[in-house]
Design a protein around this motif. Structure first.
Motif, PDB file in Angstrom:
ATOM      1  N   UNK A   1       8.921  -5.893   1.901  1.00  0.00           N
ATOM      2  CA  UNK A   1       8.887  -4.457   1.675  1.00  0.00           C
ATOM      3  C   UNK A   1       7.613  -3.853   2.219  1.00  0.00           C
ATOM      4  N   UNK A   2       7.317  -2.638   1.796  1.00  0.00           N
ATOM      5  CA  UNK A   2       6.104  -1.954   2.203  1.00  0.00           C
ATOM      6  C   UNK A   2       4.983  -2.254   1.213  1.00  0.00           C
ATOM      7  N   UNK A   3       3.759  -2.232   1.717  1.00  0.00           N
ATOM      8  CA  UNK A   3       2.596  -2.469   0.871  1.00  0.00           C
ATOM      9  C   UNK A   3       1.674  -1.262   0.923  1.00  0.00           C
ATOM     10  N   UNK A   4       1.254  -0.809  -0.250  1.00  0.00           N
ATOM     11  CA  UNK A   4       0.259   0.258  -0.353  1.00  0.00           C
ATOM     12  C   UNK A   4      -1.058  -0.413  -0.740  1.00  0.00           C
ATOM     13  N   UNK A   5      -2.054  -0.250   0.091  1.00  0.00           N
ATOM     14  CA  UNK A   5      -3.319  -0.963  -0.066  1.00  0.00           C
ATOM     15  C   UNK A   5      -4.426   0.032  -0.377  1.00  0.00           C
ATOM     16  N   UNK A   6      -5.149  -0.220  -1.468  1.00  0.00           N
ATOM     17  CA  UNK A   6      -6.313   0.602  -1.794  1.00  0.00           C
ATOM     18  C   UNK A   6      -7.534   0.051  -1.066  1.00  0.00           C
ATOM     19  N   UNK A   7      -8.222   0.908  -0.328  1.00  0.00           N
ATOM     20  CA  UNK A   7      -9.430   0.530   0.393  1.00  0.00           C
ATOM     21  C   UNK A   7     -10.579   1.409  -0.102  1.00  0.00           C
ATOM     22  N   UNK A   8     -11.815   1.003   0.152  1.00  0.00           N
ATOM     23  CA  UNK A   8     -12.952   1.849  -0.242  1.00  0.00           C
ATOM     24  C   UNK A   8     -12.854   3.246   0.360  1.00  0.00           C
ATOM     25  N   UNK A   9     -13.352   4.227  -0.366  1.00  0.00           N
ATOM     26  CA  UNK A   9     -13.173   5.639  -0.011  1.00  0.00           C
ATOM     27  C   UNK A   9     -13.767   5.987   1.346  1.00  0.00           C
ATOM     28  N   UNK A  10     -14.862   5.302   1.736  1.00  0.00           N
ATOM     29  CA  UNK A  10     -15.528   5.692   2.982  1.00  0.00           C
ATOM     30  C   UNK A  10     -14.735   5.310   4.231  1.00  0.00           C
ATOM     31  N   UNK A  11     -13.628   4.526   4.052  1.00  0.00           N
ATOM     32  CA  UNK A  11     -12.805   4.159   5.207  1.00  0.00           C
ATOM     33  C   UNK A  11     -11.827   5.267   5.592  1.00  0.00           C
ATOM     34  N   UNK A  12     -11.568   6.207   4.676  1.00  0.00           N
ATOM     35  CA  UNK A  12     -10.559   7.240   4.916  1.00  0.00           C
ATOM     36  C   UNK A  12     -11.162   8.623   4.738  1.00  0.00           C
TER      37      UNK A  12
ATOM     38  N   UNK B   1      -2.381   2.792   3.674  1.00  0.00           N
ATOM     39  CA  UNK B   1      -3.704   2.687   3.075  1.00  0.00           C
ATOM     40  C   UNK B   1      -4.065   3.964   2.316  1.00  0.00           C
ATOM     41  N   UNK B   2      -4.598   3.771   1.097  1.00  0.00           N
ATOM     42  CA  UNK B   2      -5.035   4.881   0.262  1.00  0.00           C
ATOM     43  C   UNK B   2      -6.427   4.553  -0.280  1.00  0.00           C
ATOM     44  N   UNK B   3      -7.054   5.550  -0.869  1.00  0.00           N
ATOM     45  CA  UNK B   3      -8.315   5.334  -1.575  1.00  0.00           C
ATOM     46  C   UNK B   3      -8.158   5.857  -3.000  1.00  0.00           C
ATOM     47  N   UNK B   4      -9.179   5.684  -3.811  1.00  0.00           N
ATOM     48  CA  UNK B   4      -9.102   6.158  -5.189  1.00  0.00           C
ATOM     49  C   UNK B   4      -9.022   7.682  -5.264  1.00  0.00           C
ATOM     50  N   UNK B   5      -9.319   8.370  -4.153  1.00  0.00           N
ATOM     51  CA  UNK B   5      -9.240   9.820  -4.119  1.00  0.00           C
ATOM     52  C   UNK B   5      -7.850  10.338  -3.746  1.00  0.00           C
ATOM     53  N   UNK B   6      -6.962   9.429  -3.324  1.00  0.00           N
ATOM     54  CA  UNK B   6      -5.624   9.856  -2.898  1.00  0.00           C
ATOM     55  C   UNK B   6      -4.781  10.266  -4.089  1.00  0.00           C
TER      56      UNK B   6
END
Length: 503
Positions: free
Chosen positions: A138-149, A163-168
């Protein structure tokens, strides 16, 4: 008196013998002849699950489990529950049965983020991981550090990762998922130029008016791009890629010369004449598999540069599509550029049913394509849609076959046909169960097998042999056979009846 009585006895004996002979003939005819005739002329029909076939239905959206793996740096379970609630409440995603599975990053995996310098690098890192371990289909939603996005935005990767961050915001995330899914699952986009198949042919043709103008570098450039695409696309279907060079003699076609711009203009309607010249020379196909044609035409030096016009405006791509070529087309090339291969590859994607994101939504960004020209998540969504298409086509084929067998009793149904039908039904049920459990690859393989068995059964020559055999033809065959025998038998029955009535 003695002679008279002897004559009467002889007549009675003769009458009894004739009655006995008639009874013997009737018994042999009805007891032996009719059963033998009935058994030898009865149409062979193996038992079929006709009731089950008639009750088959198309695959609904709720039958498809859509697994999403949420891989988080922070509390994955809490984020997964929150995302699950948002997806369930989303009106735009009511037709999808989402199942969010949490995955908590280990300290070692979080440490790996510090070694990467961009989302692009992280995307490549996770692709390497997914080939060796992890994950679900399936699809994967990956949390990355905020400064990457960028602040609050998400990023659509090349592979099966978003890819998402905690701000998404999760509401924005549901809209992003809708943007990704709707373009691949809508009924309008499901009708592609090339029919669904397990094998496709791609024929690249270089048409030139100059015998010395081979442009081998251009052909190799096309082959390189298409080979990378086919290698990745083999997860869905096989692509057989071939190329050829054809010569057109002087190559002159009716075109207009503009004295002001000193260009040769060819109206879009007149390109049909060029296609008619090229079509007989493309070569006959040795395969029954769907074929995608793409032709590069180098005009004669006296007609170069040549540009295609639609009305008074030039066509930006200098190309035109041909419905007869299954979504393929023709492109006029005046100078060698590597970008030409991208146009052909883009059109092949559309013909196969792969559609790029064209949303104006600014809540996400997307990574650029690699040399294959296709993202893994695009192939994943294409596989989901094709699984449903294979199942629905198999269902339609089996129901049509069921109705046909009910209407025409003369069609022979051998045990081989029965086995194909039963196999198609069973593989279809297996595919539906795999879809419901989220095992897409198994569902796709079973759906392919179900569709193949259904098509093979429907088009079997033994079924077509008596497809157009009218019922009234039986009378033309059997009346001349039974009438000469039936009349004496009926008369004999009458005599036997009177004989026993007198007694």
């Amino acid at each position: 008196m003695k002679y008279a009585s002897k004559s009467s006895v002889d007549r009675q004996d003769g009458h009894s013998h004739s009655i006995g002979a008639a009874l013997t003939f009737i018994v042999i005819l009805l007891g032996l002849g009719v059963p033998v005739w009935w058994n030898t002329t009865t149409v062979q029909r193996a038992s079929l699950p006709l009731e089950e076939l008639s009750n088959m239905a198309k695959v609904s959206g709720k039958e498809q489990s859509f697994p999403i793996l949420l891989k988080a740096i922070n509390d994955a379970q809490v984020m997964a529950n929150k995302l699950q609630d948002v997806l369930i409440q989303s009106k735009e995603l009511l037709n999808y049965n989402f199942r969010v599975v949490p995955y908590q990053f280990s300290l070692e995996e979080v440490k790996q983020f510090s070694l990467q310098n961009s989302v692009d690098a992280i995307d490549m890192y996770f692709e390497e991981l997914s080939e060796s371990k992890l994950l679900i289909d399936g699809l994967s939603i990956v949390e990355v550090p905020s400064h990457f996005l960028p602040s609050g935005k998400a990023c659509v990767g090349r592979h099966n990762f978003l890819y998402i961050s905690e701000e998404t915001n999760f509401n924005s995330l549901s809209r992003i998922l809708h943007s990704i899914l709707v373009i691949h699952d809508s009924d309008q986009n499901s009708i592609t130029h090339l029919p669904i198949s397990n094998h496709y042919n791609v024929l690249l043709t270089l048409a030139t008016a100059n015998a010395t103008q081979i442009h081998s570098t251009l052909v190799s450039s096309y082959d390189g791009n298409f080979v990378a695409f086919s290698k990745k696309f083999e997860r869905v279907s096989d692509l057989s890629i071939s190329s050829q060079v054809i010569y057109l003699g002087n190559g002159h076609i009716k075109a207009n010369y503009d004295t002001d711009t000193k260009k040769i203009s060819l109206n879009e309607e007149k390109v049909v004449s060029l296609i008619n010249i090229l079509e007989p020379r493309l070569g006959s196909q040795l395969s029954s598999d769907p074929t995608f044609h793409w032709v590069l035409y180098f005009p004669h030096v006296n007609q170069s540069p040549m540009y295609i016009y639609k009305g008074s405006s030039p066509v930006v791509t200098n190309s035109v599509l041909s419905p007869r070529w299954n979504g393929g087309g023709l492109q006029i090339v005046n100078e060698i550029e590597h970008s030409f291969a991208g146009l052909a590859l883009c059109q092949l994607r559309n013909a196969l049913g792969i559609f790029s994101l064209q949303s104006k939504d600014t809540s996400y960004v997307s990574l650029s394509y690699d040399e294959s020209g296709v993202h893994a998540w695009e192939l994943y969504l294409l596989t989901r849609r094709r699984t449903v298409q294979f199942l629905n086509q198999a269902t339609i084929t089996l129901k049509s076959l069921s109705q046909l067998l009910k209407q025409i009793g003369n069609i022979v149904v051998s045990e081989e046909i029965r086995d194909l039908i039963v196999a198609s039904v069973n593989m279809g049920e297996n595919s539906r169960r795999a879809l419901k459990s989220g095992n897409l690859q198994q569902a796709y393989r079973d759906a392919q097998a179900s569709h193949k068995c259904a098509e093979k059964a429907f088009f079997d020559p033994s079924l077509l042999a008596l497809l157009y055999f009218p019922e009234d033809q039986k009378y033309a065959i059997y009346i001349p056979l039974f009438l000469p025998i039936g009349i004496p038998v009926l008369l004999s029955l009458r005599s036997v009846y009177k004989h026993f009535l007198r007694r």
